[in-house]
Design a protein around this motif. Structure first.
Motif, PDB file in Angstrom:
ATOM      1  N   ALA A  24       0.687   5.317   1.368  1.00  0.00           N
ATOM      2  CA  ALA A  24      -0.045   6.225   2.246  1.00  0.00           C
ATOM      3  C   ALA A  24       0.695   7.551   2.356  1.00  0.00           C
ATOM      4  CB  ALA A  24      -0.223   5.612   3.635  1.00  0.00           C
ATOM      5  N   GLU A  25      -0.042   8.610   2.664  1.00  0.00           N
ATOM      6  CA  GLU A  25       0.585   9.910   2.883  1.00  0.00           C
ATOM      7  C   GLU A  25       1.523   9.812   4.083  1.00  0.00           C
ATOM      8  OE1 GLU A  25      -2.584  12.648   3.424  1.00  0.00           O
ATOM      9  OE2 GLU A  25      -3.178  12.642   1.315  1.00  0.00           O
ATOM     10  N   TYR A  53       0.998   5.254  10.316  1.00  0.00           N
ATOM     11  CA  TYR A  53       0.388   5.111   8.996  1.00  0.00           C
ATOM     12  C   TYR A  53      -0.470   6.336   8.712  1.00  0.00           C
ATOM     13  CZ  TYR A  53       1.719   0.205   9.560  1.00  0.00           C
ATOM     14  OH  TYR A  53       2.420  -0.947   9.763  1.00  0.00           O
ATOM     15  N   THR A  99      -2.926   8.675   5.730  1.00  0.00           N
ATOM     16  CA  THR A  99      -4.104   8.406   4.904  1.00  0.00           C
ATOM     17  C   THR A  99      -3.713   7.618   3.660  1.00  0.00           C
ATOM     18  OG1 THR A  99      -5.134  10.454   5.662  1.00  0.00           O
ATOM     19  CG2 THR A  99      -6.029   9.453   3.666  1.00  0.00           C
ATOM     20  N   SER A 100      -4.417   6.526   3.392  1.00  0.00           N
ATOM     21  CA  SER A 100      -4.087   5.656   2.263  1.00  0.00           C
ATOM     22  C   SER A 100      -4.298   6.371   0.935  1.00  0.00           C
ATOM     23  CB  SER A 100      -4.937   4.386   2.313  1.00  0.00           C
ATOM     24  OG  SER A 100      -4.704   3.578   1.179  1.00  0.00           O
ATOM     25  N   THR A 103       0.835  -1.196   0.000  1.00  0.00           N
ATOM     26  CA  THR A 103       0.000   0.000   0.000  1.00  0.00           C
ATOM     27  C   THR A 103       0.873   1.250   0.000  1.00  0.00           C
ATOM     28  OG1 THR A 103      -0.143   0.020   2.418  1.00  0.00           O
ATOM     29  CG2 THR A 103      -1.892  -1.140   1.214  1.00  0.00           C
ATOM     30  N   TYR A 136       5.229  10.324   0.588  1.00  0.00           N
ATOM     31  CA  TYR A 136       4.457   9.131   0.882  1.00  0.00           C
ATOM     32  C   TYR A 136       5.312   8.083   1.584  1.00  0.00           C
ATOM     33  CZ  TYR A 136       1.312  11.301  -2.436  1.00  0.00           C
ATOM     34  OH  TYR A 136       0.501  12.193  -3.063  1.00  0.00           O
TER      35      TYR A 136
END
Length: 211
Positions: free
Chosen positions: A111-112, A119, A121-122, A109, A146
């Motif tokens: 993410a930001e 973790y 925001t995706s 994944t 990211y």
């Protein structure tokens, strides 16, 4: 109030895209409005109260992650944002197993990046490569910082920082996946002497790449 504008990606109108206006992340918060762009990328929202909102889009509706476009501040009057140029970046990731037997991750994944939270925001989940040796690719990635998260079959997570800029919208990186494992045993005590029964601990490498 009415909020309108026209969305285009890399110079091309973003037609028939789902678009949302919300006060937090898409699908969260108190206020969320949904719409569709026209053939020329135009969009309109009605009845929006003054405030600060996040404008996002998705080419495939709610089944895929929303892509943030920009923050919008609406006053007491209607606003026309004009033409919004979205730089559609791309992140290509090749995985290199440090061992004799290659293996596939459970999930990869993007993410930001957040200096505070583990973790952010995706931004999305990459589809599997079409054939062995091909990279995992994230499309429609806006400029920003990211964190790439590669979850291994043994539940370890390998993390890498990646940056997408308007001048270099296509980021490529190779991630080395460790094969070996080790056991760590010890006792954790809180300074106040309270019980730690039921608590969870995370072990992270010094360089911050392995969790």
């Amino acid at each position: 109030q009415k909020l309108s504008g026209r969305l285009q990606s890399n110079g091309t109108p973003l037609a028939d895209a789902s678009i949302t206006l919300c006060d937090e992340s898409p699908g969260q918060g108190i206020f969320t409005a949904f719409g569709k762009t026209g053939s020329d990328g135009s969009f309109e929202f009605f009845g929006v109260e003054p405030g600060e909102y996040t404008l996002s889009f998705s080419l495939s509706g709610r089944r895929h992650p929303w892509v943030r476009i920009r923050t919008v501040r609406l006053t007491s009057e209607s606003a026309d944002l004009g033409t919004i140029e979205f730089v559609a970046g791309k992140v290509s990731v090749r995985l290199e197993a440090l061992g004799e037997t290659p293996f596939e991750p459970n999930r990869i994944t993007l993410a930001e990046y957040s200096p505070t939270w583990m973790y952010g925001t995706s931004v999305g989940r990459a589809a599997p490569p079409e054939k062995p040796g091909d990279p995992y690719v994230f499309d429609n990635v806006p400029p920003g910082d990211y964190q790439l998260n590669v979850r291994l079959p043994d539940y370890r997570v390998v993390m890498e920082r990646v940056t997408v800029t308007p001048d270099r919208p296509h980021a490529e990186l190779t991630v080395e996946l460790p094969r070996g494992t080790a056991s760590v045993q010890g006792t954790f005590e809180q300074p106040d002497g309270k019980s730690t029964f039921g608590s969870s601990l995370k072990l992270r490498s010094v360089d911050g790449h392995i969790l």
